[in-house]
Write a protein that holds these residues in place. Structure first.
Motif, PDB file in Angstrom:
ATOM      1  N   GLU A  85       5.524  -7.812  -9.880  1.00 22.61           N
ATOM      2  CA  GLU A  85       4.780  -6.552  -9.817  1.00 22.61           C
ATOM      3  C   GLU A  85       3.970  -6.320 -11.085  1.00 22.61           C
ATOM      4  O   GLU A  85       2.873  -5.762 -11.044  1.00 22.61           O
ATOM      5  CB  GLU A  85       5.735  -5.384  -9.569  1.00 22.61           C
ATOM      6  CG  GLU A  85       5.014  -4.072  -9.329  1.00 22.61           C
ATOM      7  CD  GLU A  85       5.947  -2.953  -8.936  1.00 22.61           C
ATOM      8  OE1 GLU A  85       6.111  -2.009  -9.743  1.00 22.61           O
ATOM      9  OE2 GLU A  85       6.520  -3.026  -7.828  1.00 22.61           O
ATOM     10  N   LYS A 101      -3.401   3.607  -2.274  1.00 21.75           N
ATOM     11  CA  LYS A 101      -3.521   2.640  -3.355  1.00 21.75           C
ATOM     12  C   LYS A 101      -2.873   1.335  -2.916  1.00 21.75           C
ATOM     13  O   LYS A 101      -1.805   1.346  -2.294  1.00 21.75           O
ATOM     14  CB  LYS A 101      -2.867   3.148  -4.644  1.00 21.75           C
ATOM     15  CG  LYS A 101      -3.549   4.353  -5.255  1.00 21.75           C
ATOM     16  CD  LYS A 101      -3.049   4.652  -6.661  1.00 21.75           C
ATOM     17  CE  LYS A 101      -3.765   3.781  -7.677  1.00 21.75           C
ATOM     18  NZ  LYS A 101      -3.427   4.159  -9.074  1.00 21.75           N
ATOM     19  N   THR A 151      -2.068  -4.989 -10.301  1.00 23.51           N
ATOM     20  CA  THR A 151      -2.487  -3.626 -10.586  1.00 23.51           C
ATOM     21  C   THR A 151      -2.768  -2.953  -9.244  1.00 23.51           C
ATOM     22  O   THR A 151      -2.490  -3.537  -8.188  1.00 23.51           O
ATOM     23  CB  THR A 151      -3.717  -3.609 -11.506  1.00 23.51           C
ATOM     24  OG1 THR A 151      -4.006  -2.265 -11.884  1.00 23.51           O
ATOM     25  CG2 THR A 151      -4.936  -4.236 -10.841  1.00 23.51           C
ATOM     26  N   GLU A 152      -3.253  -1.734  -9.278  1.00 24.96           N
ATOM     27  CA  GLU A 152      -3.541  -1.032  -8.029  1.00 24.96           C
ATOM     28  C   GLU A 152      -5.008  -0.629  -7.975  1.00 24.96           C
ATOM     29  O   GLU A 152      -5.599  -0.257  -8.987  1.00 24.96           O
ATOM     30  CB  GLU A 152      -2.678   0.236  -7.906  1.00 24.96           C
ATOM     31  CG  GLU A 152      -1.210  -0.029  -7.634  1.00 24.96           C
ATOM     32  CD  GLU A 152      -0.429   1.262  -7.447  1.00 24.96           C
ATOM     33  OE1 GLU A 152       0.223   1.420  -6.398  1.00 24.96           O
ATOM     34  OE2 GLU A 152      -0.478   2.129  -8.343  1.00 24.96           O
ATOM     35  N   THR A 175       0.838  -1.206   0.000  1.00 23.95           N
ATOM     36  CA  THR A 175       0.000   0.000   0.000  1.00 23.95           C
ATOM     37  C   THR A 175       0.868   1.249   0.000  1.00 23.95           C
ATOM     38  O   THR A 175       1.912   1.284   0.661  1.00 23.95           O
ATOM     39  CB  THR A 175      -0.929   0.016   1.226  1.00 23.95           C
ATOM     40  OG1 THR A 175      -1.700  -1.188   1.238  1.00 23.95           O
ATOM     41  CG2 THR A 175      -1.869   1.207   1.206  1.00 23.95           C
ATOM     42  N   ARG A 189      -1.773  -2.760  -4.061  1.00 26.30           N
ATOM     43  CA  ARG A 189      -1.539  -3.705  -5.160  1.00 26.30           C
ATOM     44  C   ARG A 189      -2.427  -4.936  -4.992  1.00 26.30           C
ATOM     45  O   ARG A 189      -2.515  -5.522  -3.910  1.00 26.30           O
ATOM     46  CB  ARG A 189      -0.076  -4.132  -5.208  1.00 26.30           C
ATOM     47  CG  ARG A 189       0.845  -3.034  -5.677  1.00 26.30           C
ATOM     48  CD  ARG A 189       1.984  -3.528  -6.560  1.00 26.30           C
ATOM     49  NE  ARG A 189       2.487  -2.411  -7.358  1.00 26.30           N
ATOM     50  CZ  ARG A 189       2.077  -2.110  -8.574  1.00 26.30           C
ATOM     51  NH1 ARG A 189       1.172  -2.865  -9.161  1.00 26.30           N
ATOM     52  NH2 ARG A 189       2.573  -1.079  -9.220  1.00 26.30           N
TER      53      ARG A 189
END
Length: 415
Positions: A398, A109, A402-403, A95, A111
């Protein structure tokens, strides 16, 4: 419900299970997968022999046979790749704060997994292990559709991973395999936008174009790997020779092998004289501009528009340029946004090259063969994106997330 729809629906359902696992639990499963691959090496190699026999029967290219071939060392590389993934930070749940708005609401935001990733690939059985492990750690279900060339090998690797999932009471659908390489089934797979969130094709340019043109699901594109080495006027020519030979001759049938050599005119005479006998001894076929032709035997002189080939063989295109700008212009015209390398002792020129070149990986004084997820610290890679949405370059954990926004308030309402 048909085979493909059922498979896709089950993969999406299974992906929800991963959300309940901690990082420690996921790592425990992954370590068991690495151990199981080692323990069943002979079983996997036996299946690979079947694929290799079929490859010879159907006269596949040397580059494709190289990608298809498994050895004890390559299976060990798969296992070590999974162990590297174990050691990496879990992106899921990470976060970051975007601050507090004037009205007091807090914005963050976080992940989150993409959901279900579909891999469509040709003669690359290692993708089965790499994609399975990367998607598992990043919280995604994965559907693997390998080509007929690697079907026996891919199924053998998948069976090993399924055994581990079963041992941990996890659904096999987390790593789903399409058991039939029929192209009609692949067409159906590319229409499963209700269940599949992303498709990543790995293979020749024809496969990438076919998937891109026919899929209703978003596609990560990895077109051909036309990688260049630019030998700058300030290059250490011994270093340049090492980079050239490693990039061109160590393993020719891979996308990070060098396909083009660009040489500044100020060092062309010395460098081309230096490498000509080495290329002759290594049986490297030379295609070049007319200015480079006198330095080599049995060359093919290329027209201006004939550069940019992905040879995937002991073959290379050479061009002499007048200046740095000429090198950049050549790469802009003939590169494939994969990997570009400069050899120079001038740090400012190296920085300018990295800023000027539009490629997913830009290197200074390092071999193009390092353009690989494992070599760049990603563990394994699920693909190399040569377009920019939503990832660019080797895709690791990663890139499979997405976020989403997290908004916390105390009862605020909008005026």
């Amino acid at each position: 419900m048909g085979l493909i729809t059922n498979l896709s629906k089950n993969a999406a359902k299974a992906a929800k299970v991963l959300a309940l696992l901690s990082t420690e639990q996921k790592n425990q499963v992954l370590q068991a997968m690495a151990d199981a691959l080692r323990a069943q090496t002979e079983h996997i190699l036996h299946a690979n022999k079947e694929d290799l026999a079929n490859a010879q029967l159907h006269s596949l290219s040397p580059a494709m046979i190289d990608r298809l071939t498994l050895t004890t060392a390559r299976i060990e590389d798969m296992a070590q790749g999974i162990e590297t993934i174990v050691s990496l930070a879990d992106p899921v749940g990470q976060t970051r704060s975007l601050g507090v708005r004037p009205n007091g609401i807090e914005i963050n935001k976080m992940r989150v997994p993409l959901g279900v990733v579909c891999m469509i690939y040709e003669a690359r059985p290692n993708v089965t292990a790499d994609a399975g492990a990367l998607c598992f750690k990043s919280g995604n279900g994965v559907i693997l559709r390998g080509g007929k060339e690697a079907l026996a090998s891919s199924m053998a690797i998948a069976n090993v991973l399924h055994q581990v999932l079963t041992e941990f009471n996890l659904p096999e659908a987390l790593i789903s395999v399409v058991p039939d390489p029929d192209r009609a089934l692949m067409m159906e797979l590319m229409q499963q936008k209700e269940y599949i969130d992303l498709i990543i094709p790995r293979g020749g340019e024809g496969l990438i174009n076919f998937v891109t043109e026919n899929s209703t699901v978003p596609v990560i594109q990895h077109f051909k790997g036309v990688c260049h080495l630019y030998v700058d006027k300030d290059a250490d020519l011994k270093v340049a020779e090492l980079l050239l030979l490693n990039g061109k001759t160590q393993r020719t049938g891979v996308c990070n092998a060098l396909e083009g050599l660009i040489v500044h005119k100020d060092v062309a005479h010395n460098f081309l004289n230096q490498i000509a006998p080495i290329f002759r001894a290594a049986n490297v076929k030379v295609n070049c501009c007319q200015h480079a032709a006198p330095y080599f035997d049995d060359v093919t002189v290329l027209n201006e528009d004939e550069f940019g080939e992905e040879y995937l063989a002991l073959e290379i295109a050479i061009r002499i340029v007048s200046d740095f700008s000429g090198a950049i212009e050549h790469i802009d015209q003939f590169g494939s946004h994969h990997t570009e390398v400069i050899c120079t002792t001038n740090a400012e020129t190296g920085v300018l090259f990295q800023r000027s070149v539009d490629a997913s990986v830009v290197m200074v004084n390092a071999s193009s063969r390092f353009s690989d997820g494992g070599q760049l610290g990603l563990g394994a890679e699920i693909g190399i994106a040569t377009t920019k949405l939503h990832a660019y370059g080797p895709m690791g954990l990663e890139s499979l997330t997405t976020e989403k926004y997290l908004v916390n308030g105390t009862g605020q309402v909008r005026d």
